[in-house]
Design a protein around this motif. Structure first.
Motif, PDB file in Angstrom:
ATOM      1  N   GLY A   1       0.719  -1.252   0.095  1.00 54.04           N
ATOM      2  CA  GLY A   1       0.116  -0.091   0.029  1.00 54.04           C
ATOM      3  C   GLY A   1       0.766   1.054  -0.084  1.00 54.04           C
TER       4      GLY A   1
ATOM      5  N   TRP B   1      -4.943  -3.453   0.471  1.00 47.99           N
ATOM      6  CA  TRP B   1      -4.670  -2.507  -0.368  1.00 47.99           C
ATOM      7  C   TRP B   1      -5.100  -2.933  -1.762  1.00 47.99           C
TER       8      TRP B   1
ATOM      9  N   ASP C   1      -7.488  -0.260  -3.303  1.00 50.70           N
ATOM     10  CA  ASP C   1      -6.928   0.834  -3.981  1.00 50.70           C
ATOM     11  C   ASP C   1      -6.358   0.883  -5.501  1.00 50.70           C
TER      12      ASP C   1
END
Ligand code: SF4
Ligand code: SF4
Lengths: 242, 242
Positions: B91, B116, B119
Motif C-alpha cells: 500500500g 490494499w 486501492d
C-alpha cells in the motif's frame, strides 16, 4: 415498422477492436457511409459493389436473424457500418436488444449526432486521420463528446484513431488532447486489403503494430492511452464475416 | 522505510493482457510466489535462478527507478510478479504512485487477500486452471471477490483465466459462473517458452488463439466474456523486459 439497410448479420465472434476488444459479440452491419476513406476496409458498404445484397429489415427481422445465427450463445451485439449513425431511428433496434438483455456496441466516425448515442453500452467514436483523405468537423465532434459527457455516458464512450503514418499520429495526439477525459485508443491500420495469405498479413500487421507501440512509448503527449492491434485481421486475415 | 523485493523495473511499454490490454504502462516486477505453475512464464521470480538480481527497494527507490526509465512518458504502473499479493505493505508504494497522479494495475492469482486491493485501479484476479498443477482455494477466492464487491470496486476488478486445454476451459466456465457479475477474460496460454523465433511463436499463438475463440463461440456457458491473445508474446516473442 421502420426498416434498416442491412448488409450482414453474423457471429458469434469476437470484437476485434477498441474498448471491448475480445468481447464475444454478434455483428449487424448496416449499409451506407457519408465518408469515403481512402483505406476503408468496409468500402463494400457504400461503394455500390454489394448493392444487391442490402436487405431492408425491421428491428424484429434483425432480431430473428441474430437468433437464427447466435441462438443462446450471445449477449452482446455490435452495430457497425458504414456509418450506422446515419440511421435516425436505430433506437428502435437498440431498445429491442436491451429488452432481450443484450448489450449494444456501435462505432461511428463522429460526423453526426443521434439521440440514441446515449443508450449505447460501448460507443466508439473514431474520427478519421489525414491519411483517410477526410476532414474532421471539429464542431460536430465537440458536440458529440460534450453531449455524451453531459448525459453521464463517459464510461460508455471511447475515442479511437487508426494510425497509418506520422501525420496520423500527430492527429491522434490532437484528438486526445482536445478530449483528455475520454478513454483513448490507438490502432494500427491495415492497408494490405489485397493480401490473401493470413500469415503474411499477420507478420506485416505485427511489424506495424510494433512501430506504433514504439512511437507512442517515445511520446510524452500520449500517456493515458491504449494501443491495440487489429485482432480480426491478425487471426482471420482479410476474410469477411468472421 | 519498508523494502520490497524487486526483480525488474521497465517501460514504458504496453500492457499485454487482461482488462487494460494495450494500456501504456511501466512494469515493476516483484520476486516471490506461493504457487509453482507448471507453465509459469515468470518462474525466474521464484525458482531461485535470478536470486542475485533481487534488489530490496523502498517505495522511494522504486519511484526513482520508474522516473529514470519512464521520465514524463507514463501515468500508469503495473505491479506484477510472482505474486505481489504476498507483500503486505505494498500500500505504501500504491499510495505514493497515486500521489504522483499515476494509476496502478496489479495481477495476482487470488490465493491471498490484502487490504490494499481496494486501492488498485485495475485489479486482475487470475485463478490458475488444472493444467497449472495448482489447486484453487475457493474460500479465499470467494472472500476476495466479495470484499471487492462490498467495497464498490467491481468496475476496477476483473477475473482472468489462462486456457491451455479443454479441462482448463471447463474450469474457466466454473469460475465465470461462480462470479457472474465480475468482468471475465479468457486468454490463451503460451507453452512454447523455449521458442526463440518470434515469427514462429506468433503463428503458433495465433493458431491457439483461434482454437480458444472457436471453443468460446460454440459455448452458451461463456457469453459475457472477452477472449484475448497474449499481445506481448505476439509482438516480442519470449523476450523479457519489453
Ligand atoms: S467512415 Fe468508416 S465505413 Fe465510412 S468510409 Fe471511412 S472507414 Fe469506411
Ligand atoms: S501464480 Fe503466476 S507467478 Fe506464480 S507460479 Fe503461477 S504463473 Fe507463475
Amino acid at each position: 415498422m421502420i426498416k434498416f439497410p442491412v448488409l450482414e448479420v453474423f457471429g458469434p465472434t469476437i470484437q476485434g477492436e477498441g474498448m471491448v476488444v475480445g468481447r464475444k459479440t454478434m455483428f449487424v452491419r448496416t449499409a451506407g457511409c457519408d465518408y469515403g476513406c481512402s483505406w476503408c476496409d468496409s468500402a463494400f458498404t457504400w461503394d455500390g459493389s454489394t448493392k444487391e445484397d442490402i436487405r431492408m429489415m425491421t428491428a424484429d427481422e434483425i432480431m430473428e436473424g441474430l437468433q437464427a445465427k447466435g441462438g443462446s450463445r450471445f449477449d452482446h451485439v455490435t452495430i457497425s457500418g458504414g456509418n450506422p449513425a446515419l440511421l435516425q431511428n436505430l433506437g428502435e433496434l437498440i431498445n429491442m436488444l436491451h429488452d432481450q438483455g443484450v448489450e449494444v456496441a456501435l462505432e461511428t466516425q463522429g460526423s453526426r449526432w443521434q439521440d440514441w448515442f446515449i443508450d449505447i453500452d460501448d460507443l466508439t467514436i473514431s474520427p478519421k486521420p489525414p491519411s483517410s483523405g477526410m476532414k474532421t468537423n471539429w464542431q460536430v465532434l465537440d458536440t458529440i463528446v460534450n453531449r455524451l459527457a453531459d448525459s453521464g455516458r463517459q464510461s460508455h464512450t471511447s475515442l479511437k484513431v487508426v494510425v497509418f503514418d506520422e501525420e496520423d499520429l500527430h492527429y491522434a495526439s490532437v484528438v486526445h488532447h482536445r478530449y483528455p477525459q475520454v478513454d483513448f485508443y490507438l490502432q494500427v491500420g491495415n492497408d494490405d486489403l489485397a493480401e490473401a495469405d493470413p500469415a503474411i498479413l499477420a507478420a506485416k500487421l505485427l511489424e506495424k503494430y510494433q512501430w506504433l507501440i514504439d512511437q507512442v512509448m517515445q511520446s510524452d503527449m500520449l500517456n493515458h492511452v491504449r494501443v491495440l492491434p487489429q485482432v480480426h485481421a491478425l487471426v482471420w486475415g482479410n476474410k469477411r464475416g468472421v
